[in-house]
Motif scaffolding. Sequence first.
Motif, PDB file in Angstrom:
ATOM      1  N   ASN A 166      59.415  18.244  70.726  1.00 48.95           N
ATOM      2  CA  ASN A 166      58.820  19.471  71.264  1.00 48.95           C
ATOM      3  C   ASN A 166      59.872  20.556  71.546  1.00 48.95           C
ATOM      4  OD1 ASN A 166      56.174  20.548  72.032  1.00 48.95           O
ATOM      5  ND2 ASN A 166      57.066  20.778  74.062  1.00 48.95           N
ATOM      6  N   HIS A 202      54.533  18.675  78.450  1.00 49.86           N
ATOM      7  CA  HIS A 202      54.860  17.834  77.295  1.00 49.86           C
ATOM      8  C   HIS A 202      55.919  16.779  77.625  1.00 49.86           C
ATOM      9  CE1 HIS A 202      52.513  20.447  74.722  1.00 49.86           C
ATOM     10  NE2 HIS A 202      53.171  21.492  75.176  1.00 49.86           N
ATOM     11  N   GLU A 256      50.051  13.526  73.076  1.00 52.50           N
ATOM     12  CA  GLU A 256      51.105  13.736  72.082  1.00 52.50           C
ATOM     13  C   GLU A 256      52.338  12.900  72.423  1.00 52.50           C
ATOM     14  OE1 GLU A 256      49.801  16.157  73.925  1.00 52.50           O
ATOM     15  OE2 GLU A 256      48.556  17.346  72.544  1.00 52.50           O
TER      16      GLU A 256
END
Length: 502
Positions: free
Chosen positions: A393, A104, A122
């Motif tokens: 995140n 991420h 994302e």
Amino acid sequence: MREQESVGSIINKVLLRKTQLKDNSTTLIMDILYAFFSSLFVVVVSCLVRFAFFKSKSVVNVKVLPPGGRGWPLIGETIEFVTSGWTGHPEKFVTDRMTKFSRHVFRTSLMLEDAAVFCGPEGNKFLFSNEKSLVRYWLPATVSKILPSTDHGVEKMKMVRCHFKPEVLRQYVAVMDMVAQKHFETEWEGNDQILTHKLTKIFTFQVACKIFFSINEPELVNNLSVPFERLAPGLFSIPINLPGTPLRRAINAGKFIRKELTAMAKQRKIDLADGKASPTQDILSLMLCDDYGKFMAETDVADLITGLIIGGYDSTSSTCTFIVNYLAELPEIYEEVYKEQMNIAKSKPSTELLNWEDVSKMKYSWNVACEVLRLVPPTQGTFREAISDFTYNGYSIPKGWKLYWSTYSTHKNPDFFHEPEKFDPSRFNNNAPAPYTYVPFGGGYHLCPGKEFARIEILVFMHHLVRKFKLKKVIPNEQIVFNLIQPKLAKGLPIHLCPHKP
């Protein structure tokens, strides 16, 4: 007797006073020592408490910062970041750390700055969607030294996007076709072998000069192309501004370009007022006649156009070069493009120029171009800067950190593109790639405003290329070299030209 008593009394009093003074001195010393050790105790305890507090606080901060490493002192991981593409695998810097730390976001240090690399669709979505609220566009200091105005305001960007809409650009299809015809006649035809990258740069700059300024005289085009050639090497160079360095050459080139384009803008304003120029003849006129552009200083117009040309000149020429590369390597792909382009050519008189409808029919050709843009995007990614502290995140991103998004966290990721190393234009046949996985033009506020301009230019180039020649690579396994500016083939892609028989 009384006198003796008096003397004795006096002596006693003196002795008593001396004893009292001694006791007072002892008490004073004890008081001072007590105060000293009490203060020392307070200071030591305070330091221990403060150390324990900040140690625990730093531990908390380390836990919430993204995982990763900062690399070497000062230089961080910049060398690995820059040189990873020299071996032909620019994705390794990102993918290796995604595997090691997080898919991420991970921490690093780039360009002498603390940085976080946002990965996957994302990460792309987050950075593209939070422009101006949490993040802003960022470029190294070398760029601002070369181009004083690099990030344009909202109104300027609105004006640019307005003049690069498909309905506006459709009038330039025929102009690009004329430039392409002349370019192939003078630079390609009659040669057994050409250096592709050199010629694609000539082509894209000729198109830019014609459509931005209505310039097509070879001498004037060359007068501008030389300084533009010197800009790119300095943009992400070592920040040493000394004579002979790439940065100094780029700064001088930037000053020359700004002076020339400012003079063009001033003269065009005069010509427009006198009726000697048309309000729609090129991009320069469109900008100067725009409701917002009317009030822009000529230097601002020059800076804006310079940025647009730089954004399209190197990137589009790079894409055209790699299109030639893959068409020469993959005869089955070439044949499909050739059939499509010949069908378009046969559907109209030979003297008629290409138009918007013709370009709209080049669906397979554009799929090929899209696959080239996926495998060798003209830029690896760009930077943003955190304008406030925020959480992503589950990790804390401090204000001032530089944030990088990379095309390679998705473009060559098998989670989003099956057999990612395979050249397969059919990926773009019907369903578009998942959102934020295919980002060769960036996204959000800084989505490349020249995306549609580049599409038309690339397709017109392909139309003339395949209709005129079959292609054969001189160096079968020529290495692809990637840098922060654009990917290149190590030797410039020399190609044998085999003209089609009449």
